[in-house]
Design a protein around this motif. Structure first.
Motif, short mmCIF file in Angstrom:
data_model
loop_
_atom_site.label_atom_id
_atom_site.label_comp_id
_atom_site.label_asym_id
_atom_site.label_seq_id
_atom_site.Cartn_x
_atom_site.Cartn_y
_atom_site.Cartn_z
N UNK A 32 0.92 -1.26 0.07
CA UNK A 32 -0.11 -0.04 -0.01
C UNK A 32 0.78 1.22 -0.08
N UNK A 33 1.97 1.13 0.76
CA UNK A 33 2.78 2.26 0.81
C UNK A 33 3.45 2.58 -0.52
N UNK A 64 -1.81 0.96 13.57
CA UNK A 64 -0.56 1.04 13.54
C UNK A 64 0.07 1.41 12.22
N UNK A 65 -0.27 0.65 11.16
CA UNK A 65 0.20 0.95 9.91
C UNK A 65 0.27 2.24 9.52
N UNK A 66 -0.96 2.91 9.74
CA UNK A 66 -1.43 3.90 9.38
C UNK A 66 -0.53 4.88 10.18
N UNK A 67 -0.77 4.83 11.28
CA UNK A 67 0.52 5.58 12.32
C UNK A 67 1.76 5.84 11.74
N UNK A 69 2.86 5.16 8.63
CA UNK A 69 2.96 5.84 7.59
C UNK A 69 2.76 7.43 7.53
N UNK A 70 1.86 7.97 8.60
CA UNK A 70 1.69 9.18 8.75
C UNK A 70 3.04 9.63 9.43
N UNK A 71 3.68 9.15 10.27
CA UNK A 71 4.68 9.65 10.88
C UNK A 71 5.94 9.67 9.95
N UNK A 72 5.75 8.71 8.69
CA UNK A 72 6.92 8.83 7.74
C UNK A 72 6.55 10.11 6.66
N UNK A 73 5.58 10.74 6.81
CA UNK A 73 5.03 11.97 5.82
C UNK A 73 3.93 11.34 5.01
N UNK A 74 3.50 10.24 4.86
CA UNK A 74 2.24 9.69 4.01
C UNK A 74 1.11 10.37 4.79
N UNK A 75 0.01 10.46 3.82
CA UNK A 75 -1.17 10.89 4.13
C UNK A 75 -1.99 9.90 4.65
N UNK A 76 -2.56 9.92 6.20
CA UNK A 76 -3.37 9.15 6.66
C UNK A 76 -4.46 8.57 5.99
N UNK A 77 -5.15 9.28 5.52
CA UNK A 77 -6.46 9.09 4.58
C UNK A 77 -6.21 8.24 3.38
N UNK A 78 -4.98 8.54 2.75
CA UNK A 78 -4.57 7.91 1.51
C UNK A 78 -4.09 6.60 1.97
N UNK A 79 -3.58 6.48 3.13
CA UNK A 79 -2.92 5.17 3.29
C UNK A 79 -3.98 4.21 3.70
N UNK A 80 -5.03 4.76 4.63
CA UNK A 80 -6.02 3.91 4.93
C UNK A 80 -6.88 3.31 3.70
N UNK A 81 -7.19 4.40 2.79
CA UNK A 81 -7.68 3.91 1.52
C UNK A 81 -6.95 2.92 0.73
#
Length: 142
Positions: A32-33, A64-67, A69-81
């Motif tokens: 996903x990332x 946790x996967x979303x968190x 991702x977000x900590x690494x600069x990815x968008x949380x909503x986009x990662x969730x999708x």
């Protein structure tokens, strides 16, 4: 592992009663990332590894996967999708099949790709000296 690699390890994961060690959810998260930021795939993979081994987080959980991702600069909503995409499992399985087709049957595995000549250097953890020795051995017979 901690002593051999120097990788910090949070021992509390060994006390979890709810946890089933399954690498597929994390593998899917890496896929996903990759979809969101192909050039940051390895960064995300490393961050997941750190979250599990060093911080004792359950990386099989989507939150946790979303968190991570977000900590690494990815968008949380986009990662969730991306994690909810219906083809995510198929893409992860394609990665598994590609690894098998290359002769990978353990992780980590290091391969030397010389065009038409693909050789396994080592599978499993190696120290730097062990890795250099394995590489020199493969090169001596190449």
């Amino acid at each position: 592992v901690e002593a051999a690699s120097g990788q910090p390890f949070d021992w509390t994961v060994l006390d979890w009663t709810h946890f089933l060690y399954d690498t597929d959810p994390a593998a899917r998260a890496v896929v996903a990332a990759r979809r969101l930021a192909p050039t940051r795939e390895l960064d995300y993979f490393r961050a997941l590894q750190t979250a599990f081994y060093a911080r004792g987080q359950d990386i099989t959980r989507t939150t946790v996967q979303v968190e991570v991702a977000e900590a690494g600069g990815l968008d949380a909503a986009e990662m969730s999708a991306a994690l909810a995409a219906p083809d995510l499992g198929l893409l992860a399985r394609a990665d598994y099949l590609e690894a098998r087709s290359l002769g990978v049957n353990g992780f980590p595995t290091l391969l030397l790709d010389r065009g038409e000549d693909l050789r396994g250097i080592c599978a499993g953890f190696k120290t730097v000296d062990g890795l250099l020795s394995a590489f020199e051995g493969v090169m001596a017979h190449a």
